[in-house]
Design a protein around this motif. Structure first.
Motif, PDB file in Angstrom:
ATOM      1  N   PHE A 145     -11.505  16.473   0.720  1.00 50.90           N
ATOM      2  CA  PHE A 145     -10.526  16.753  -0.336  1.00 50.90           C
ATOM      3  C   PHE A 145     -11.189  17.109  -1.675  1.00 50.90           C
ATOM      4  CE2 PHE A 145      -8.005  14.205   2.650  1.00 50.90           C
ATOM      5  CZ  PHE A 145      -6.893  15.033   2.786  1.00 50.90           C
ATOM      6  N   MET A 150       3.301  -0.719 -14.279  1.00 54.12           N
ATOM      7  CA  MET A 150       2.241  -1.671 -14.617  1.00 54.12           C
ATOM      8  C   MET A 150       1.921  -2.555 -13.417  1.00 54.12           C
ATOM      9  SD  MET A 150       0.861  -1.809 -17.670  1.00 54.12           S
ATOM     10  CE  MET A 150       1.140  -1.628 -19.446  1.00 54.12           C
ATOM     11  N   LYS A 189       2.324   5.428  -4.579  1.00 56.73           N
ATOM     12  CA  LYS A 189       1.986   6.211  -3.381  1.00 56.73           C
ATOM     13  C   LYS A 189       0.837   5.577  -2.609  1.00 56.73           C
ATOM     14  CE  LYS A 189       3.652  10.779  -3.430  1.00 56.73           C
ATOM     15  NZ  LYS A 189       3.291  12.079  -2.837  1.00 56.73           N
ATOM     16  N   ILE A 190      -0.129   5.034  -3.332  1.00 59.57           N
ATOM     17  CA  ILE A 190      -1.253   4.370  -2.663  1.00 59.57           C
ATOM     18  C   ILE A 190      -0.739   3.159  -1.891  1.00 59.57           C
ATOM     19  CG2 ILE A 190      -3.405   3.103  -3.037  1.00 59.57           C
ATOM     20  CD1 ILE A 190      -3.836   4.889  -5.544  1.00 59.57           C
ATOM     21  N   LEU A 191       0.120   2.380  -2.536  1.00 59.02           N
ATOM     22  CA  LEU A 191       0.664   1.169  -1.903  1.00 59.02           C
ATOM     23  C   LEU A 191       2.007   1.493  -1.255  1.00 59.02           C
ATOM     24  CD1 LEU A 191      -0.118  -1.486  -4.661  1.00 59.02           C
ATOM     25  CD2 LEU A 191      -1.470  -0.899  -2.651  1.00 59.02           C
ATOM     26  N   SER A 192       1.953   2.407  -0.302  1.00 57.92           N
ATOM     27  CA  SER A 192       3.217   2.952   0.211  1.00 57.92           C
ATOM     28  C   SER A 192       4.033   1.955   1.027  1.00 57.92           C
ATOM     29  CB  SER A 192       2.934   4.198   1.049  1.00 57.92           C
ATOM     30  OG  SER A 192       2.050   3.880   2.098  1.00 57.92           O
ATOM     31  N   THR A 193       3.401   0.863   1.457  1.00 59.72           N
ATOM     32  CA  THR A 193       4.171  -0.128   2.221  1.00 59.72           C
ATOM     33  C   THR A 193       4.690  -1.268   1.349  1.00 59.72           C
ATOM     34  OG1 THR A 193       2.175  -1.342   2.775  1.00 59.72           O
ATOM     35  CG2 THR A 193       2.863   0.367   4.325  1.00 59.72           C
ATOM     36  N   HIS A 195      -3.697  17.828  -3.536  1.00 61.43           N
ATOM     37  CA  HIS A 195      -4.084  16.474  -3.142  1.00 61.43           C
ATOM     38  C   HIS A 195      -5.070  15.898  -4.155  1.00 61.43           C
ATOM     39  CE1 HIS A 195      -2.640  18.152   0.631  1.00 61.43           C
ATOM     40  NE2 HIS A 195      -2.456  16.918   1.055  1.00 61.43           N
ATOM     41  N   THR A 196      -5.075  14.598  -4.259  1.00 56.39           N
ATOM     42  CA  THR A 196      -6.102  13.953  -5.076  1.00 56.39           C
ATOM     43  C   THR A 196      -7.467  14.209  -4.432  1.00 56.39           C
ATOM     44  OG1 THR A 196      -5.882  11.890  -3.845  1.00 56.39           O
ATOM     45  CG2 THR A 196      -4.543  12.114  -5.829  1.00 56.39           C
ATOM     46  N   SER A 247     -13.701  -0.244  -0.991  1.00 57.51           N
ATOM     47  CA  SER A 247     -12.513  -0.800  -1.667  1.00 57.51           C
ATOM     48  C   SER A 247     -11.371   0.197  -1.733  1.00 57.51           C
ATOM     49  CB  SER A 247     -12.871  -1.202  -3.100  1.00 57.51           C
ATOM     50  OG  SER A 247     -13.145  -0.063  -3.890  1.00 57.51           O
ATOM     51  N   ARG A 248     -11.713   1.475  -1.725  1.00 54.87           N
ATOM     52  CA  ARG A 248     -10.767   2.518  -2.097  1.00 54.87           C
ATOM     53  C   ARG A 248      -9.938   3.022  -0.922  1.00 54.87           C
ATOM     54  NH1 ARG A 248     -12.626   7.539  -5.728  1.00 54.87           N
ATOM     55  NH2 ARG A 248     -14.266   7.717  -4.204  1.00 54.87           N
ATOM     56  N   ARG A 249      -9.094   2.196  -0.437  1.00 53.97           N
ATOM     57  CA  ARG A 249      -8.220   2.625   0.637  1.00 53.97           C
ATOM     58  C   ARG A 249      -6.850   2.025   0.435  1.00 53.97           C
ATOM     59  NH1 ARG A 249     -12.292   1.325   5.455  1.00 53.97           N
ATOM     60  NH2 ARG A 249     -12.252  -0.584   4.242  1.00 53.97           N
ATOM     61  N   GLY A 250      -5.837   2.749   0.763  1.00 47.75           N
ATOM     62  CA  GLY A 250      -4.484   2.236   0.657  1.00 47.75           C
ATOM     63  C   GLY A 250      -4.113   1.477   1.910  1.00 47.75           C
ATOM     64  N   PRO A 251      -2.962   0.833   1.895  1.00 47.64           N
ATOM     65  CA  PRO A 251      -2.533  -0.001   3.014  1.00 47.64           C
ATOM     66  C   PRO A 251      -2.116   0.800   4.242  1.00 47.64           C
ATOM     67  CG  PRO A 251      -0.865   0.041   1.298  1.00 47.64           C
ATOM     68  CD  PRO A 251      -2.040   0.799   0.773  1.00 47.64           C
ATOM     69  N   THR A 252      -1.893   2.088   4.072  1.00 43.54           N
ATOM     70  CA  THR A 252      -1.535   2.903   5.238  1.00 43.54           C
ATOM     71  C   THR A 252      -2.293   4.208   5.136  1.00 43.54           C
ATOM     72  OG1 THR A 252       0.264   3.883   3.989  1.00 43.54           O
ATOM     73  CG2 THR A 252       0.816   2.036   5.411  1.00 43.54           C
ATOM     74  N   ILE A 279      -2.699   7.877   4.469  1.00 37.78           N
ATOM     75  CA  ILE A 279      -1.962   8.653   3.475  1.00 37.78           C
ATOM     76  C   ILE A 279      -1.920  10.119   3.892  1.00 37.78           C
ATOM     77  CG2 ILE A 279      -1.952   9.404   1.070  1.00 37.78           C
ATOM     78  CD1 ILE A 279      -3.508   6.700   0.555  1.00 37.78           C
ATOM     79  N   TYR A 317      -5.545  -5.094  -4.591  1.00 32.36           N
ATOM     80  CA  TYR A 317      -5.648  -4.682  -3.193  1.00 32.36           C
ATOM     81  C   TYR A 317      -7.059  -4.146  -2.902  1.00 32.36           C
ATOM     82  CZ  TYR A 317      -4.213  -3.091   1.353  1.00 32.36           C
ATOM     83  OH  TYR A 317      -4.104  -2.944   2.717  1.00 32.36           O
ATOM     84  N   PHE A 318      -7.530  -3.271  -3.770  1.00 31.49           N
ATOM     85  CA  PHE A 318      -8.883  -2.718  -3.589  1.00 31.49           C
ATOM     86  C   PHE A 318      -9.930  -3.831  -3.634  1.00 31.49           C
ATOM     87  CE2 PHE A 318      -8.151   1.918  -5.230  1.00 31.49           C
ATOM     88  CZ  PHE A 318      -7.243   2.118  -4.202  1.00 31.49           C
ATOM     89  N   TYR A 331     -15.508  12.229   0.116  1.00 35.36           N
ATOM     90  CA  TYR A 331     -14.114  12.485  -0.250  1.00 35.36           C
ATOM     91  C   TYR A 331     -13.321  13.107   0.907  1.00 35.36           C
ATOM     92  CZ  TYR A 331     -16.078  11.320  -4.721  1.00 35.36           C
ATOM     93  OH  TYR A 331     -16.731  10.663  -5.729  1.00 35.36           O
ATOM     94  N   VAL A 379      -9.378   6.771  -7.653  1.00 39.36           N
ATOM     95  CA  VAL A 379      -8.202   7.131  -6.853  1.00 39.36           C
ATOM     96  C   VAL A 379      -8.683   7.543  -5.457  1.00 39.36           C
ATOM     97  CG1 VAL A 379      -6.263   8.741  -6.673  1.00 39.36           C
ATOM     98  CG2 VAL A 379      -7.046   7.985  -8.929  1.00 39.36           C
ATOM     99  N   PRO A 380      -8.066   7.071  -4.414  1.00 38.41           N
ATOM    100  CA  PRO A 380      -8.469   7.541  -3.085  1.00 38.41           C
ATOM    101  C   PRO A 380      -8.228   9.041  -2.946  1.00 38.41           C
ATOM    102  CG  PRO A 380      -6.995   5.628  -2.925  1.00 38.41           C
ATOM    103  CD  PRO A 380      -6.966   6.094  -4.354  1.00 38.41           C
ATOM    104  N   PRO A 381      -9.115   9.743  -2.251  1.00 40.83           N
ATOM    105  CA  PRO A 381      -8.884  11.171  -2.024  1.00 40.83           C
ATOM    106  C   PRO A 381      -7.788  11.387  -0.988  1.00 40.83           C
ATOM    107  CG  PRO A 381     -10.877  10.459  -0.895  1.00 40.83           C
ATOM    108  CD  PRO A 381     -10.375   9.265  -1.649  1.00 40.83           C
ATOM    109  N   GLY A 382      -7.126  12.538  -1.075  1.00 40.84           N
ATOM    110  CA  GLY A 382      -6.192  12.935  -0.025  1.00 40.84           C
ATOM    111  C   GLY A 382      -4.749  12.550  -0.234  1.00 40.84           C
ATOM    112  N   ILE A 383      -4.403  12.011  -1.383  1.00 42.76           N
ATOM    113  CA  ILE A 383      -3.000  11.688  -1.634  1.00 42.76           C
ATOM    114  C   ILE A 383      -2.283  12.962  -2.077  1.00 42.76           C
ATOM    115  CG2 ILE A 383      -1.394  10.305  -3.011  1.00 42.76           C
ATOM    116  CD1 ILE A 383      -3.665   8.332  -3.466  1.00 42.76           C
TER     117      ILE A 383
END
Lengths: 331, 331, 331, 331
Positions: free
Chosen positions: D115, B310, B141-145, B72-73, C324-329, C331, B319-320, D112, B28-32
């Motif tokens: 975070f 899912m 949340k990660i794919l917010s767009t 936050h994550t 790899s671990r980044r979202g599209p925007t 966060i 995406y990653f 990280y 999981v990306p940090p900071g969510i």
């Protein structure tokens, strides 16, 4: 990426108009006898050359480059190479002004930033399935008490494939079809819950076959219109025999001893002989476009042996997975 | 086995009538930012309690046990636990004389040699999807767009779900349905050729949802009855915009910028209020059987939020995967 | 099995005395320029023919069979094939009465039930590393701002490799050695906690090199004899610069910006020119045995370029994993 | 990422000063009897509280949350949760002005992006090994005919661990040590060539244990100083018995029937009671620093049971892998 399975690993590579296509199989059991003859039947089933089919026909003799010694598998990775022979790349160089509708040309160009081998679909070509069919021959040998039988059960909406093909020829347009597959001899208990279920893993594999756009198990989409008492398969005895097989041989993702039955929707060949409209980069306008190259009117016709191979590769992995889970002593 | 994805790993665990169900998300990306409120809407959508639904209703508040710090994550594995509260196991102990038709009871009993937790389907229960819905909230949340929108578009063969449900209530029988899902905001280029194609990976994931028996992308099974010129999506401009979206947003397994569209066939709830015939181990005969426990008449009604979850989990992984492949300098 | 890495996958295949050896690289970034010249230097470093080395010398020109188009990688799987040319299998057929001590002959025979290709170690041969060195060339190109430098720092217990080799020649016996490797240009943050740590992943890779029997990072085994205040690397500034590098560039499994430093213990070549005692199946007794075939006196001498390749393959994967671990925007 | 193994999957999660730590085991065979008592011995071996050890002592009773029913494993994922009880986070909040030398604080902060849960090392803490030890108990039960025995064979350079610890106490400084492990009862044939070799997989696992900086098998680094005739293990009979075990039970990456023997270098505890110099973010200078919190003088002392657990987890996976590869009929 271009590999499948957890234990019985399958890695593919190659391009339609490059040096060839191939596959590496890893974790093959040692001692399986293999000869060139073993491959002839299935490789011929996959080949073009039939009525309504592409005139591109190649010998397609799989070369077993590694993992075989004295006529038997050794247990080391088995690499199969199938050289490309009958390639006419010039057909494709001329077509770069358009991304062919229904093909991967556009997405490949964006994804690979213009570096993709675009000739004949390159790495996205159904040519890659030649290696898979060869690999499937080996999987079928491993699962010698199972049978994998796929057939075209519909072309252009007609249950007689030949009539469906006549319809395509008459319309001078490509057509789609339905392929049905039945796997018998499957013991109860293959597949794992959730994402390694028989349905999950077969579906993943089948959508890797070019042109597949749908899959359904047992009653499938018809199940969505049934009552529970109609759909449920009544048990007849303690061995799990049932009155019907609406579940298509899978419950909770696990094989239940009935034949595994599924159907695939195959879209019409993207390359159709009929003129189409599409955007042309040279002219900057949407205009008439005519496909070059040699193509099948109905790719479903060559799909059954590929479907069987894919199924055999996946089921071998699930078989290995099921029998892996034992300790050294009775527990 | 009970996990999915290559990079953004999802591991599930739990049973219907045990201590609870849960999920571990890895990478999981940090900071969510995450709060309890983030989960309420989707968890409520999954819950029972509606008309025709199971009266088993639980709070279903996901506990974020690890991987979250100061709201936050952190980037460390995120474990979500959802305790079971409203369990009535006694219902199931009484039913051991029959393997319920349409359920995993029989296959689980053979596969796990009698050691399976049989209460309410145990590990095979749709209860496990509670953890997935919670995980899906994070993926969204990660794919917010992106947007993930699924809906029931057919129940018991009727396009008005409410009328379909009335049909089930009138027949005192369970019914199936169709769930349709649309993913928008997807850039061109997600998915990898063959087994990590968008279709392969989404199909694998969807068949892990209990009761799913079919999937089709875009025109799907209808494509098998179309001509090539009808099915192909004509390009309108260099950006890949098309006249139609018969491909369902995927060509060659790769997203083409159009919305990704797929439909799922959901079978009727295996547990139907109507009497069924099945084999009884106590009597040794095929005889009448009536399901105990609390169940939905149509499981399709609760499926959309699970389908979205899912899809979001799989698309995050793709995406990653897509953005992983870059070197440290321009090449 | 015979593959490594999560994203940047490496699958090897081949045998010492079969048709050849090779490798498939999957998830290669598109657009990397590649020519035959790129491989010459590293392939030559791996080749035999030096003083005290095997007289088996082959051209070892890697053929890029797939995944390359117009002189650049395409992003599709890249298959490299290196044909075997200078094989003298007869040497090995004669030796089947003994399992050569220090080799994999015995374990391969049991594991593969007698079906293994036993010629020259078959699939267990260091010949397989030819494919890895070729793959390493590509990984080094991807990580163009990193450097990978390995060297032999000890032979037969002597820090001057040449003197160590003289010792072997004088004793007419094979000898072991130490290879040291330094990776520079590594940013802070590569590696994941626990099993995908930089140390875990490099160690896994290095033990795949034939004859490696030990690995240590930074102060390594010496650290076990140090006090905490001696071993800890004092930070000098907010950028993480340190007085010393006892940690070998890795803390908590994650790269800390210092050079990654590790040493490998390489055992003496199992095939020594000196007579040995071992069990003979033909005679049924333990008796004198003399190795046939062509071998190096010290395999450590050819190891550095293999060590670099392995390191580059692993670090590329960790690099891809990290980015790899980044979202599209944001966060 | 935070998981290991191909078939017998192990996923960990948790933080030192969060709610707890845990592990999910997937593909556990059904029917293994498990009780709380099974865990007491190994959990106690891992716990602190000895002389020179941290005064942080917790009950550490593993809760088997899922995958167990009526006292036996079910075959479904088995989740173990170990709550944190004795946490004093305040100790760590005060220390944010420095990145503790020898710890993961700095790399975690960069990786990280601030975070990370920094309390007591957060997810990087050796606290995570509590879950692994519990998992190891189950692996040892699966491999009931194997034995896994690790011991501290050196502390602070002294072969008597007690004397080594006295040296640390006298110096008021932390010290390192050596842990040796022997696995017996291993059949010939476990491990796969190259990256799934016994050495590769054990090494990968061992470097996931905090503070491990080196590993050697059999003669290890000493092998680099031996002649071939000294190092090779002479075969005595057709069963593969040998005069010596310099190979440490592994040839060509495959177990050869001899005990598997390896040694680990454990660095001194990063948290030493002695003052150190390091960079302070508040003052902007390199200055004296004194560790807060409760720590062991020598972490090697608690490592043996962790080493055994890791070894058992990996060997179980290799065992499953070896027995997976068979077809349904004799071939």
């Amino acid at each position: 990426m271009n590999s499948i399975n957890t234990i019985f690993k399958v890695q593919i590579f190659g391009e339609s108009h490059g040096a060839g296509v191939g596959v590496v199989l890893d974790h093959v059991p040692p001692g399986i006898p293999l000869s060139d003859e073993d491959f002839i039947s299935d490789m011929n089933r996959r080949k073009g050359g039939q009525k309504g089919g592409t005139p591109r026909v190649e010998a397609d003799i799989p070369e077993l480059k590694t993992g075989v010694f004295k006529g038997h598998t050794t247990g080391a990775p088995l690499m199969i190479w199938i050289a490309n022979e009958n390639t006419r790349s010039g057909d494709y160089e001329k077509q770069r002004d358009v991304f062919r509708p229904g093909h991967a040309d556009f997405v490949a160009n964006v994804k690979y930033q213009g570096f993709e081998d675009f000739r004949g679909g390159g790495h996205f070509s159904a040519r890659l399935t030649a290696g898979l069919v060869a690999a499937g021959v080996i999987a079928k040998k491993i699962l010698s008490t199972f049978s994998f039988e796929a057939a075209v059960t519909e072309v252009a909406g007609l249950t007689d494939p030949e009539k469906g093909l006549e319809k395509a020829i008459a319309a001078k347009d490509s057509v789609g079809g339905i392929v049905s597959c039945t796997i018998t001899g499957v013991p109860v208990g293959l597949g794992e819950p959730f994402w390694d279920s028989v349905e999950s893993r077969l579906a993943q594999a089948m959508f890797a076959i070019p042109a597949v756009k749908g899959i359904e198990f047992g009653a499938g989409f018809e199940a969505a219109r049934m009552f529970g008492t109609e759909h449920n398969d009544t048990y007849l005895d303690p061995g799990g025999n049932t009155v019907s097989n609406h579940a298509g041989g899978v419950l909770g993702g696990i094989s239940n001893g009935n034949p595994i039955i599924f159907k695939l929707a195959i879209k019409p060949t993207a390359s159709t002989p009929k003129n189409q409209q599409t955007y042309n980069h040279a002219s900057g306008a949407v205009e008439d476009f005519s496909v070059k190259g040699r193509h099948d009117l109905c790719v479903a016709l060559r799909a059954p042996v590929i479907v069987e191979a894919m199924a055999a590769l996946v089921i071998t992995d699930l078989y290995f997975l099921a029998q892996s889970r034992r300790g050294p002593t009775a527990i």
